[in-house]
Motif scaffolding. Structure first.
Motif, PDB file in Angstrom:
ATOM      1  N   LEU A  84       0.839  -1.277   0.085  1.00 47.37           N
ATOM      2  CA  LEU A  84       0.153   0.089   0.008  1.00 47.37           C
ATOM      3  C   LEU A  84       0.905   1.308   0.063  1.00 47.37           C
ATOM      4  O   LEU A  84       1.765   0.987   0.596  1.00 47.37           O
ATOM      5  CB  LEU A  84      -0.824   0.183   1.147  1.00 47.37           C
ATOM      6  CG  LEU A  84      -1.465  -1.362   1.423  1.00 47.37           C
ATOM      7  CD1 LEU A  84      -2.411  -1.114   2.952  1.00 47.37           C
ATOM      8  CD2 LEU A  84      -2.663  -1.694   0.378  1.00 47.37           C
ATOM      9  N   ARG A  85       0.490   2.199  -0.654  1.00 46.61           N
ATOM     10  CA  ARG A  85       1.280   3.581  -0.672  1.00 46.61           C
ATOM     11  C   ARG A  85       0.203   4.569   0.167  1.00 46.61           C
ATOM     12  O   ARG A  85      -0.768   4.745  -0.306  1.00 46.61           O
ATOM     13  CB  ARG A  85       1.681   4.190  -2.025  1.00 46.61           C
ATOM     14  CG  ARG A  85       2.451   5.278  -1.798  1.00 46.61           C
ATOM     15  CD  ARG A  85       3.483   5.572  -3.151  1.00 46.61           C
ATOM     16  NE  ARG A  85       2.774   5.777  -4.237  1.00 46.61           N
ATOM     17  CZ  ARG A  85       2.709   7.231  -4.509  1.00 46.61           C
ATOM     18  NH1 ARG A  85       3.165   8.226  -3.767  1.00 46.61           N
ATOM     19  NH2 ARG A  85       1.928   7.684  -5.486  1.00 46.61           N
ATOM     20  N   ILE A  86       0.726   4.925   1.414  1.00 47.94           N
ATOM     21  CA  ILE A  86      -0.239   5.815   2.340  1.00 47.94           C
ATOM     22  C   ILE A  86       0.225   7.329   1.900  1.00 47.94           C
ATOM     23  O   ILE A  86       1.317   7.687   2.252  1.00 47.94           O
ATOM     24  CB  ILE A  86       0.248   5.448   3.625  1.00 47.94           C
ATOM     25  CG1 ILE A  86      -0.077   3.909   3.978  1.00 47.94           C
ATOM     26  CG2 ILE A  86      -0.516   6.161   4.673  1.00 47.94           C
ATOM     27  CD1 ILE A  86      -1.431   3.245   3.736  1.00 47.94           C
ATOM     28  N   ASN A  87      -0.901   8.044   2.049  1.00 49.25           N
ATOM     29  CA  ASN A  87      -0.856   9.354   1.813  1.00 49.25           C
ATOM     30  C   ASN A  87      -0.324  10.291   2.954  1.00 49.25           C
ATOM     31  O   ASN A  87      -1.174  10.095   4.197  1.00 49.25           O
ATOM     32  CB  ASN A  87      -2.098  10.046   1.560  1.00 49.25           C
ATOM     33  CG  ASN A  87      -2.271  11.310   0.784  1.00 49.25           C
ATOM     34  OD1 ASN A  87      -1.039  12.086   1.025  1.00 49.25           O
ATOM     35  ND2 ASN A  87      -3.236  11.699   0.312  1.00 49.25           N
ATOM     36  N   PRO A  88       0.876  10.707   3.241  1.00 50.22           N
ATOM     37  CA  PRO A  88       1.435  11.528   4.091  1.00 50.22           C
ATOM     38  C   PRO A  88       0.507  12.741   4.450  1.00 50.22           C
ATOM     39  O   PRO A  88       0.629  12.993   5.648  1.00 50.22           O
ATOM     40  CB  PRO A  88       2.741  11.904   3.736  1.00 50.22           C
ATOM     41  CG  PRO A  88       2.839  11.756   2.374  1.00 50.22           C
ATOM     42  CD  PRO A  88       1.877  10.723   1.791  1.00 50.22           C
ATOM     43  N   ALA A  89      -0.228  13.277   3.661  1.00 49.82           N
ATOM     44  CA  ALA A  89      -1.234  14.441   3.846  1.00 49.82           C
ATOM     45  C   ALA A  89      -2.213  13.964   4.780  1.00 49.82           C
ATOM     46  O   ALA A  89      -3.224  15.067   5.117  1.00 49.82           O
ATOM     47  CB  ALA A  89      -1.611  14.727   2.539  1.00 49.82           C
ATOM     48  N   VAL A  90      -2.757  12.842   4.967  1.00 50.70           N
ATOM     49  CA  VAL A  90      -3.826  12.289   5.491  1.00 50.70           C
ATOM     50  C   VAL A  90      -3.490  11.571   6.864  1.00 50.70           C
ATOM     51  O   VAL A  90      -2.653  10.853   6.989  1.00 50.70           O
ATOM     52  CB  VAL A  90      -4.922  11.219   4.847  1.00 50.70           C
ATOM     53  CG1 VAL A  90      -5.843  10.782   5.674  1.00 50.70           C
ATOM     54  CG2 VAL A  90      -5.257  11.621   3.245  1.00 50.70           C
ATOM     55  N   ALA A  91      -3.749  12.420   8.204  1.00 48.36           N
ATOM     56  CA  ALA A  91      -3.307  12.146   9.238  1.00 48.36           C
ATOM     57  C   ALA A  91      -4.106  10.716   9.984  1.00 48.36           C
ATOM     58  O   ALA A  91      -3.128  10.019  10.625  1.00 48.36           O
ATOM     59  CB  ALA A  91      -3.626  13.255  10.477  1.00 48.36           C
ATOM     60  N   GLU A  92      -5.154  10.386   9.618  1.00 49.50           N
ATOM     61  CA  GLU A  92      -5.669   9.150  10.287  1.00 49.50           C
ATOM     62  C   GLU A  92      -6.746   8.835   9.160  1.00 49.50           C
ATOM     63  O   GLU A  92      -7.282   9.312   8.460  1.00 49.50           O
ATOM     64  CB  GLU A  92      -6.514   9.415  11.721  1.00 49.50           C
ATOM     65  CG  GLU A  92      -7.174  10.442  11.846  1.00 49.50           C
ATOM     66  CD  GLU A  92      -7.772  10.565  13.271  1.00 49.50           C
ATOM     67  OE1 GLU A  92      -8.860  11.197  13.287  1.00 49.50           O
ATOM     68  OE2 GLU A  92      -6.907  10.458  14.218  1.00 49.50           O
ATOM     69  N   GLY A  93      -7.352   7.590   9.641  1.00 51.46           N
ATOM     70  CA  GLY A  93      -8.359   6.919   8.776  1.00 51.46           C
ATOM     71  C   GLY A  93      -8.731   5.558   9.138  1.00 51.46           C
ATOM     72  O   GLY A  93      -8.272   5.148   9.998  1.00 51.46           O
ATOM     73  N   VAL A  94      -9.277   4.853   8.271  1.00 51.58           N
ATOM     74  CA  VAL A  94      -9.917   3.306   8.227  1.00 51.58           C
ATOM     75  C   VAL A  94      -9.293   2.846   7.094  1.00 51.58           C
ATOM     76  O   VAL A  94      -9.870   3.072   5.998  1.00 51.58           O
ATOM     77  CB  VAL A  94     -11.028   3.245   8.910  1.00 51.58           C
ATOM     78  CG1 VAL A  94     -11.425   1.878   9.026  1.00 51.58           C
ATOM     79  CG2 VAL A  94     -11.642   3.832   9.975  1.00 51.58           C
TER      80      VAL A  94
END
Length: 650
Positions: free
Chosen positions: A592-602
């Motif tokens: 997965l490539r996680i977006n550094p601009a999104v602090a949290e999620g599910v």
């Protein structure tokens, strides 16, 4: 040659810590008390249909190995209501849990055992070591193989102690109704109640209290026959058959027999019960045998297709004039089905089998344990979509006339009136796009076209009314409060225009009559919003490897006879959390490539793995599908972990 059952490296089991214990006669239980027994920890929450499936899967195993196996239910709640100890005690009684239950409202033991999903099973050996960790349902075979291995191993070592466990059955009070679910008004004016806790149907006088007769023996089972011989297993939904079809079909009421995964027909004149759809086995997502082969029944005739079709916890049923069919809330796999018993068909009408809240065309919509249905005068099919705490509706296109064949090409679209998703709930009135419910189980259409909702975990009846000008989200108000898990609603309109709302008050074991004024209104309340509070997993920004661990049990191999034996689906809320890696593919691992601009999620993850007997000498191998849906709350941090591991089985 077969391999041994998958085992984890030897790790000592953590102590069982919570608020208190149920089914132990008031005694606390420690791991030291259980030394010498095989211990199966079942992490569950009583709203969760998959958890209820596991309870049913384990019943026979629990009885068979009662002298060596101790099942401990660890109740780790999702909803605020489930953290209420009174509600938990009622649920333990309702679902006939015959083992000790640890009340874990703060998810202390859940966290100690790194549980990430409901249900999760953890096996501890007689010396106190964790030997297996499994998420999801469908693990009965794996657990049985592991228990047999552990019995042989520890009996040889002298570390297995046979005898009674700590379970102490609670006293059960005799009642006319026991956890009733839904009710319908019969043509003669009496009431028929799905008496789920008594595994039967109860016909009551119009007063809602006096018992006329009982249909069903009261013993859990799937048996057709007269009223004293027939058996149900936690029946829920009831629907009167249209008058013009009763003689043709041979029954007057259709019953959603939830734990039997079946639809049953009841003939009122003599109380005879027949099974009209479902074969008593659970539909497993992705399995190849969800429709059994043609076979003769006891009358030496072909079993109809609808009787060979596996179903999954049907919870409610209504008749749709527009579709010319019964509509079934198939709670167990988050779908809506259409049953046409005139031409003998049962099919999926809406839902992908993914759990969540997504509107749109039927074949793209997501539902979440739909548990209540009602049909409006305009043909809309209203849904109490419980796990997303939502009021939703299906808009069918014009179908065919009553009694004719349902139109398989009819288009159906899903819409949401109230609800935000799997993790948001509360008791908030006002504008419908901001209002919140908490695990509703019932719904009814009021005379003015507004919708009453049995807001079960808020102990309330709520009302959604469309905007006066037809533009906007409408408004939600509260009609009644302080009810004990209302789960079904029945509307009676009087000559003076006043309305009686008959509420099936499940946890109070009664029907309660509410008088509503002809000019409907309600109060505006805001008792707060909630989000499911679970431990958050930290992950790093950038590349993160998702690894779902699965190893076939002893004597099993991956089952690739009908194509790939595994499947992995990944999505995220918000969708922007995932820059890459969303979608559906075969391998159980993915970068997965996680977006550094999104602090949290599910992260929403669904994994499937199929296995079957490995011995080539077995002509008809036993096969098993393991599946689990995870909603993993994550927080993105610099330098966070680059691997997220989810145990499907291992």
């Amino acid at each position: 040659m077969t391999t041994s059952a998958p085992r984890l490296p030897k790790v000592r089991a953590s102590e069982l810590v919570g608020r208190g214990w149920l089914n132990t006669g008031g005694q606390d239980v420690t791991l030291a008390d259980l030394r010498g027994k095989i211990v199966l920890l079942d992490f569950w929450t009583f709203c969760c249909i998959n958890c209820l499936h596991v309870l049913d899967e384990l019943r026979e195993l629990e009885e068979q190995y009662r002298d060596v196996l101790v099942i401990v239910g660890v109740h780790s709640p999702k909803f605020v209501h489930e953290a209420d100890p009174v509600a938990l005690a009622a649920a333990v009684e309702r679902y006939e849990v015959h083992h000790p239950v640890l009340d874990d409202p703060d998810l202390t033991t859940w966290s100690a055992y790194s549980a990430r999903a409901w249900p999760t099973l953890v096996v501890v050996d007689p010396e106190g070591y964790i030997v297996s960790h499994m998420a999801g349902e469908g693990h009965r075979h794996n657990v049985e193989v592991l228990v047999r291995e552990l019995v042989a191993e520890h009996e040889a070592k002298g570390t297995l102690h046979r005898g009674d466990g700590p379970y102490v059955p609670p006293a059960v009070e005799a009642r006319t109704l026991r956890f009733p679910a839904k009710a319908v008004r019969l043509p003669g004016g009496t009431l028929l109640v799905a008496d789920a806790g008594h595994h039967s149907l109860a016909e009551l006088e119009a007063d809602g209290e006096t018992l006329v007769r009982r249909i069903g023996s009261g013993d859990r089972g799937l048996v057709d026959g007269g009223p004293e011989a027939a058996r149900f297993s936690e029946p829920n939904g009831l629907c009167l058959v249209p008058e013009e079809l009763r003689g043709r079909l041979g029954y007057d009421v259709l019953v959603a027999d939830t734990v039997n995964h079946a639809l049953r027909g009841v003939r009122l004149k003599d109380g005879r019960v027949i099974t009209v759809a479902g074969n008593g086995h659970q539909y497993m997502v992705g399995a190849a045998d969800n429709v059994l082969p043609d076979a003769p029944d006891t009358a030496d005739a072909s079993v109809p297709a609808q009787r060979r079709q596996k179903l999954s916890s049907p919870w409610d049923v209504v008749w749709s004039e527009q579709l010319g069919a019964f509509v079934v809330a198939m709670a167990g796999n988050h779908t809506i089905w259409a049953f046409d018993d005139v031409r003998g068909s049962i099919r999926r009408l809406a839902g992908t089998m993914n759990e969540g809240l997504q509107d749109g065309p039927a074949d793209e919509a997501w539902f979440a344990q739909t548990s209540g249905l009602a049909v409006g005068a305009d043909g809309r099919i209203w849904l109490a979509d419980s796990e997303v705490s939502a009021l939703r509706w299906l808009e069918p296109s014009t179908g065919t006339a009553t009694g004719e064949a349902a139109d398989d090409t009819a288009t159906v679209t899903a819409h949401t009136a109230v609800g935000a998703g799997l993790f948001d709930f509360g008791h908030r009135d006002g504008a419908a796009d901001q209002a919140l419910l908490q695990h509703p189980l019932g719904v009814a259409v009021l005379p003015d076209g507004s919708i009453a909702v049995a807001d079960t975990y808020n102990g309330a009846v709520r009302r959604w009314a469309p905007a006066a000008d037809g533009d906007g989200p409408g408004e939600v108000t509260t009609l009644a409060r302080d009810l004990a898990e209302p789960s079904g609603l029945l509307v009676d309109v009087h000559d003076d225009g006043s309305i009686d709302l008959l509420v099936v008050e499940s946890a109070a074991h009664r029907l309660t009559r509410l008088r509503l004024p002809a000019r409907l209104a309600g109060e505006i309340l805001d008792a707060g919003a909630h989000r499911t509070q679970r431990p958050v997993s930290e992950i790093g920004a950038g590349e993160v490897r998702l690894d779902v661990v699965f190893t076939p049990a002893t004597g099993q191999k991956y089952d690739d006879r009908f194509g790939p034996s595994t499947r992995l689906q990944v999505s995220a809320s918000p969708a922007e959390l995932l820059l890459e890696g969303a979608g559906d593919d075969v391998p159980l691992e993915r970068v997965l490539r996680i977006n550094p601009a999104v602090a949290e999620g599910v992260l929403h993850v669904t994994a499937q793995a199929a296995s079957c007997d490995a011995d080539p000498r077995i002509e008809f191998p036993a096969c098993h599908l393991n599946q689990q849906d995870w909603g993993v709350p994550v927080r993105v941090v610099d330098g966070g972990p680059e691997v997220l591991t989810l145990p499907l089985h291992g």
